[in-house]
Design an enzyme around this catalytic site. Structure first.
Site, PDB file in Angstrom:
ATOM      1  N   CYS A  94       0.820  -1.211   0.000  1.00  0.00           N
ATOM      2  CA  CYS A  94       0.000   0.000   0.000  1.00  0.00           C
ATOM      3  C   CYS A  94       0.852   1.258   0.000  1.00  0.00           C
ATOM      4  O   CYS A  94       0.661   2.156  -0.816  1.00  0.00           O
ATOM      5  CB  CYS A  94      -0.946  -0.003   1.204  1.00  0.00           C
ATOM      6  SG  CYS A  94      -1.843   1.539   1.374  1.00  0.00           S
ATOM      7  N   CYS A 121      -1.328   1.718  -3.199  1.00  0.00           N
ATOM      8  CA  CYS A 121      -2.326   2.785  -3.020  1.00  0.00           C
ATOM      9  C   CYS A 121      -1.734   4.192  -2.955  1.00  0.00           C
ATOM     10  O   CYS A 121      -2.218   5.105  -3.624  1.00  0.00           O
ATOM     11  CB  CYS A 121      -3.113   2.566  -1.723  1.00  0.00           C
ATOM     12  SG  CYS A 121      -3.486   0.859  -1.355  1.00  0.00           S
ATOM     13  N   LYS A 142       0.234   5.350  -6.139  1.00  0.00           N
ATOM     14  CA  LYS A 142      -0.786   5.360  -7.204  1.00  0.00           C
ATOM     15  C   LYS A 142      -1.673   6.590  -7.080  1.00  0.00           C
ATOM     16  O   LYS A 142      -1.904   7.319  -8.031  1.00  0.00           O
ATOM     17  CB  LYS A 142      -1.609   4.066  -7.110  1.00  0.00           C
ATOM     18  CG  LYS A 142      -2.717   3.872  -8.110  1.00  0.00           C
ATOM     19  CD  LYS A 142      -4.054   4.487  -7.761  1.00  0.00           C
ATOM     20  CE  LYS A 142      -4.645   4.117  -6.441  1.00  0.00           C
ATOM     21  NZ  LYS A 142      -5.242   2.813  -6.345  1.00  0.00           N
ATOM     22  N   TYR A 182      -8.811  -3.495 -11.358  1.00  0.00           N
ATOM     23  CA  TYR A 182      -8.516  -2.226 -10.687  1.00  0.00           C
ATOM     24  C   TYR A 182      -7.233  -1.595 -11.239  1.00  0.00           C
ATOM     25  O   TYR A 182      -7.224  -0.441 -11.655  1.00  0.00           O
ATOM     26  CB  TYR A 182      -8.222  -2.475  -9.211  1.00  0.00           C
ATOM     27  CG  TYR A 182      -9.352  -2.651  -8.242  1.00  0.00           C
ATOM     28  CD1 TYR A 182      -9.715  -1.608  -7.392  1.00  0.00           C
ATOM     29  CD2 TYR A 182     -10.005  -3.864  -8.094  1.00  0.00           C
ATOM     30  CE1 TYR A 182     -10.699  -1.780  -6.433  1.00  0.00           C
ATOM     31  CE2 TYR A 182     -10.988  -4.046  -7.143  1.00  0.00           C
ATOM     32  CZ  TYR A 182     -11.340  -2.997  -6.305  1.00  0.00           C
ATOM     33  OH  TYR A 182     -12.307  -3.162  -5.355  1.00  0.00           O
ATOM     34  N   GLU A 196      -7.014   1.733 -13.588  1.00  0.00           N
ATOM     35  CA  GLU A 196      -6.505   2.954 -12.955  1.00  0.00           C
ATOM     36  C   GLU A 196      -5.274   3.476 -13.693  1.00  0.00           C
ATOM     37  O   GLU A 196      -5.168   4.679 -13.990  1.00  0.00           O
ATOM     38  CB  GLU A 196      -6.141   2.668 -11.484  1.00  0.00           C
ATOM     39  CG  GLU A 196      -7.358   2.451 -10.606  1.00  0.00           C
ATOM     40  CD  GLU A 196      -7.022   2.168  -9.141  1.00  0.00           C
ATOM     41  OE1 GLU A 196      -7.920   2.298  -8.307  1.00  0.00           O
ATOM     42  OE2 GLU A 196      -5.862   1.807  -8.829  1.00  0.00           O
ATOM     43  N   HIS A 241     -27.714  21.674  -2.591  1.00  0.00           N
ATOM     44  CA  HIS A 241     -27.818  22.208  -3.941  1.00  0.00           C
ATOM     45  C   HIS A 241     -26.880  23.383  -4.138  1.00  0.00           C
ATOM     46  O   HIS A 241     -26.740  24.192  -3.239  1.00  0.00           O
ATOM     47  CB  HIS A 241     -29.267  22.666  -4.174  1.00  0.00           C
ATOM     48  CG  HIS A 241     -29.523  23.094  -5.568  1.00  0.00           C
ATOM     49  ND1 HIS A 241     -29.563  22.211  -6.624  1.00  0.00           N
ATOM     50  CD2 HIS A 241     -29.717  24.336  -6.092  1.00  0.00           C
ATOM     51  CE1 HIS A 241     -29.790  22.890  -7.742  1.00  0.00           C
ATOM     52  NE2 HIS A 241     -29.881  24.175  -7.440  1.00  0.00           N
ATOM     53  N   GLU A 257     -26.559  15.444  -5.019  1.00  0.00           N
ATOM     54  CA  GLU A 257     -27.933  15.638  -4.542  1.00  0.00           C
ATOM     55  C   GLU A 257     -28.884  14.634  -5.203  1.00  0.00           C
ATOM     56  O   GLU A 257     -29.932  14.304  -4.661  1.00  0.00           O
ATOM     57  CB  GLU A 257     -28.407  17.083  -4.760  1.00  0.00           C
ATOM     58  CG  GLU A 257     -28.538  17.511  -6.186  1.00  0.00           C
ATOM     59  CD  GLU A 257     -28.922  18.993  -6.316  1.00  0.00           C
ATOM     60  OE1 GLU A 257     -29.944  19.396  -5.732  1.00  0.00           O
ATOM     61  OE2 GLU A 257     -28.203  19.750  -6.988  1.00  0.00           O
TER      62      GLU A 257
HETATM   63  P1  NDP Z   1      -7.985  -7.734 -10.519  1.00  0.00           P
HETATM   64  O1  NDP Z   1      -8.341  -9.050  -9.971  1.00  0.00           O
HETATM   65  O2  NDP Z   1      -8.790  -6.541 -10.171  1.00  0.00           O
HETATM   66  O3  NDP Z   1      -7.937  -7.809 -12.100  1.00  0.00           O
HETATM   67  C1  NDP Z   1      -7.144  -8.757 -12.761  1.00  0.00           C
HETATM   68  C2  NDP Z   1      -7.426  -8.611 -14.239  1.00  0.00           C
HETATM   69  O4  NDP Z   1      -6.530  -9.423 -14.971  1.00  0.00           O
HETATM   70  C3  NDP Z   1      -8.830  -9.048 -14.604  1.00  0.00           C
HETATM   71  O5  NDP Z   1      -9.302  -8.169 -15.600  1.00  0.00           O
HETATM   72  C4  NDP Z   1      -8.618 -10.454 -15.145  1.00  0.00           C
HETATM   73  O6  NDP Z   1      -9.546 -10.821 -16.120  1.00  0.00           O
HETATM   74  C5  NDP Z   1      -7.265 -10.306 -15.792  1.00  0.00           C
HETATM   75  N1  NDP Z   1      -6.544 -11.570 -15.864  1.00  0.00           N
HETATM   76  C6  NDP Z   1      -6.323 -12.455 -14.861  1.00  0.00           C
HETATM   77  N2  NDP Z   1      -5.588 -13.490 -15.294  1.00  0.00           N
HETATM   78  C7  NDP Z   1      -5.336 -13.262 -16.592  1.00  0.00           C
HETATM   79  C8  NDP Z   1      -4.635 -13.977 -17.578  1.00  0.00           C
HETATM   80  N3  NDP Z   1      -4.057 -15.141 -17.322  1.00  0.00           N
HETATM   81  N4  NDP Z   1      -4.582 -13.445 -18.835  1.00  0.00           N
HETATM   82  C9  NDP Z   1      -5.178 -12.275 -19.105  1.00  0.00           C
HETATM   83  N5  NDP Z   1      -5.856 -11.550 -18.210  1.00  0.00           N
HETATM   84  C10 NDP Z   1      -5.938 -12.036 -16.959  1.00  0.00           C
HETATM   85  O7  NDP Z   1      -6.454  -7.553 -10.133  1.00  0.00           O
HETATM   86  P2  NDP Z   1      -5.489  -6.292 -10.124  1.00  0.00           P
HETATM   87  O8  NDP Z   1      -4.149  -6.831 -10.458  1.00  0.00           O
HETATM   88  O9  NDP Z   1      -6.031  -5.167 -10.931  1.00  0.00           O
HETATM   89  O10 NDP Z   1      -5.524  -5.849  -8.606  1.00  0.00           O
HETATM   90  C11 NDP Z   1      -5.298  -6.806  -7.564  1.00  0.00           C
HETATM   91  C12 NDP Z   1      -6.142  -6.479  -6.370  1.00  0.00           C
HETATM   92  O11 NDP Z   1      -5.609  -5.363  -5.710  1.00  0.00           O
HETATM   93  C13 NDP Z   1      -7.576  -6.107  -6.699  1.00  0.00           C
HETATM   94  O12 NDP Z   1      -8.401  -7.235  -6.753  1.00  0.00           O
HETATM   95  C14 NDP Z   1      -7.957  -5.203  -5.572  1.00  0.00           C
HETATM   96  O13 NDP Z   1      -8.514  -5.953  -4.534  1.00  0.00           O
HETATM   97  C15 NDP Z   1      -6.637  -4.606  -5.138  1.00  0.00           C
HETATM   98  N6  NDP Z   1      -6.554  -3.213  -5.588  1.00  0.00           N
HETATM   99  C16 NDP Z   1      -7.429  -2.312  -5.087  1.00  0.00           C
HETATM  100  C17 NDP Z   1      -7.398  -1.003  -5.505  1.00  0.00           C
HETATM  101  C18 NDP Z   1      -8.380  -0.034  -4.965  1.00  0.00           C
HETATM  102  O14 NDP Z   1      -9.000  -0.320  -3.941  1.00  0.00           O
HETATM  103  N7  NDP Z   1      -8.585   1.094  -5.616  1.00  0.00           N
HETATM  104  C19 NDP Z   1      -6.420  -0.529  -6.495  1.00  0.00           C
HETATM  105  C20 NDP Z   1      -5.555  -1.576  -6.963  1.00  0.00           C
HETATM  106  C21 NDP Z   1      -5.632  -2.857  -6.518  1.00  0.00           C
HETATM  107  P3  NDP Z   1     -10.988 -11.438 -15.724  1.00  0.00           P
HETATM  108  O15 NDP Z   1     -11.831 -10.290 -15.275  1.00  0.00           O
HETATM  109  O16 NDP Z   1     -11.446 -12.026 -17.006  1.00  0.00           O
HETATM  110  O17 NDP Z   1     -10.728 -12.447 -14.660  1.00  0.00           O
END
Ligand code: NDP
Length: 452
Positions: free
Chosen positions: A42, A47, A50, A178, A182, A435, A440
């Site tokens: 984080c 976080c 980022k 995510y 982002e 407002h 709102e």
């Molecule tokens: P996510 O789980 O959010 O997303 C992973 C993405 O990668 C999905 O779109 C998934 O596709 C894709 N994917 C997974 N495996 C493959 C593969 N083998 N080939 C191609 N695409 C693939 O993970 P992130 O890495 O973005 O973030 C990790 C975690 O960190 C999040 O789940 C979240 O909990 C946390 N986080 C939170 C944030 C916040 O609160 N703002 C900011 C950043 C991270 P599919 O959807 O098809 O499975």
């Protein structure tokens, strides 16, 4: 039996530091080992940096908008080295705050890797062995890059973004979660040409569909070249760039490729199996509601358990662990209605059930307002915002709230209080509007747009 410590924490991220500090403040003899930098994902590579990059990237559009509002400004170019120097200084400051807070109540800090030898023994990287009555595994997660794609090792992960010496001219971001979404907005805002490949039909799987659609629409307005239904087939180094062949047959070259395809529990080589713990899916540490593993002296919290990968959840789990084990007050974390925000531009804030989840469970009314906010409409910007309430037909309880708008992360934190309290649609309606604001609308939506 006597031990060197009452508690040994492995991992100096948000969860581990909270647990170690609170246990030490309560009088426990605590040690914590961190092999990288104090603060964990984080603070050091997630976080915090980022969000600072989100702020930095937002100024381009802010300057363009300011021009439209009559200001005599031009958006110049972004000075990445200057920003990075400041970012590094800020992360150093935060790391030292974490270290100080941990050391103040007397925690022993080991700046090295620790592995588990048996239920009460740990080995440090320098070869020393220590014993502890309780061991807390808080080693977090690490980026996952599929090893099935030839050339994927040429790509970088979110860990590397903050270390870049210079910004690339072009980047391909792989993934639709995510981090991918982002960073697509962040890098585009900083002036990088961004292409994104996502294997599914729409980014941000798991969030409300209409909200996802609006974020995707905003990606188009921002000039992000998003390709859904597209995955990477192979990557090769060609003429100083990375040549990428997509599953759709598309071929293109990019300066960098960023994989954001999820994160996996960080348990490799930690010795947990030798201590008697069978690791779960993707190497996660299985725990019960009190964060206890199958080995009674070993506990685990945060991303390493692969429950909810969010900093505030890890912190709560750390605090609950200390209450349970050191204060004789068995405490569990309530995972219902955890709000979260995706820091896209505009942000997406969500709490509770999506429209799709709710309608599978019970009859619901959907209240939704999507519109161009005053600030945008005035200067002809097309981006829309959205406020949605998912309401149970029978109890009239608000089951979910979804916001896509600038500041949605801030708004959802407050709306989540009402949702968590079990507020009904009538409770929302009883509140007088503030407002003129975008928010709102949340108390002004009279008729459902859909019912199931
Ligand atoms: P996510 O789980 O959010 O997303 C992973 C993405 O990668 C999905 O779109 C998934 O596709 C894709 N994917 C997974 N495996 C493959 C593969 N083998 N080939 C191609 N695409 C693939 O993970 P992130 O890495 O973005 O973030 C990790 C975690 O960190 C999040 O789940 C979240 O909990 C946390 N986080 C939170 C944030 C916040 O609160 N703002 C900011 C950043 C991270 P599919 O959807 O098809 O499975």
């Amino acid at each position: 039996m006597s031990f060197d410590y009452d508690l040994f924490v492995i991992g100096g991220g948000s969860g581990g530091v909270r647990a170690g500090r609170v246990a030490a403040e309560g009088g426990a003899r605590v040690a914590l080992a961190e092999e990288s930098r104090m603060g964990g994902t984080c603070v050091i590579r997630g976080c915090v940096p980022k969000k600072l990059m989100v702020f930095a990237s937002g100024y381009r559009q802010a300057v363009i908008d300011a021009q439209e509002y009559g200001w005599d400004l031009t958006p110049g170019s972004f000075d990445w080295p200057r920003f990075r120097a400041r970012l590094d200084a800020e992360l150093n400051r935060l790391e030292s705050v974490y270290r100080t807070n941990l050391a103040r109540p007397g925690t022993t800090i080991h700046d090295q890797r620790a592995t588990v030898v048996d239920p009460h023994t740990l080995r440090l990287a320098d070869g020393t062995t220590v014993t502890a009555r309780h061991i807390l595994v808080a080693t977090g997660g690490k980026p996952f890059v599929p090893d099935t794609v030839p050339g994927a090792e040429l790509a970088m992960t979110s860990n590397d973004v903050f270390q870049m010496e210079e910004l690339p001219k072009s980047i391909l971001i792989v993934g639709g979660g995510y981090i991918a979404t982002e960073f697509a907005f962040i890098l585009k805002g900083l002036g990088v040409e961004v292409t994104q490949y996502y294997r599914g039909a729409q980014v941000l799987r798991g969030f409300d569909e209409e909200a996802r659609g609006l974020v995707a629409e905003a990606m188009g307005h921002a000039g992000i070249d998003l390709h859904c239904g597209t995955d990477v087939e192979r990557i090769e180094k060609r003429d100083g760039q990375l040549w990428v062949k997509a599953s759709t047959g598309r071929e293109a070259c990019f300066d960098k490729v960023l994989y954001a395809t999820g994160r996996r529990p960080n348990t490799e080589g930690l010795g947990l199996e030798a201590a008697g713990i069978s690791l779960g899916r993707n190497g996660a540490v299985p725990v019960d509601a009190h964060n206890q593993t199958s080995v009674p002296s070993i506990f685990a919290i945060g991303d390493v358990t692969d429950r909810v990968q969010l900093t505030p959840v890890a912190i709560r789990e750390g605090a609950a662990f200390v209450e349970t084990v050191f204060k004789g007050n068995p405490t569990t974390v309530d995972y219902e209605n955890i709000p979260s925000a995706v820091f896209t531009q505009p942000e997406l804030g969500a709490v509770g059930l999506t429209e799709e989840e709710a309608r599978e469970r019970e009859p619901v009314d959907i209240y939704c307002a999507a519109f161009r906010p005053m600030q945008h409409a005035f200067i002809g910007r097309q981006e829309r915002v959205m406020f949605k309430l998912v309401v149970a037909k029978e109890s009239r309880k608000v089951l979910g709230c979804h916001i896509v708008a600038p500041g949605a992360g801030e708004m959802i934190q407050i709306a989540a209080v009402a949702v968590k309290m079990g507020a009904t649609k009538a409770d929302f309606d009883a509140v007088v509007a503030v407002h003129p604001t975008m928010a709102e609308e949340i108390v002004l939506m009279k008729q459902p747009v859909r019912s199931y």
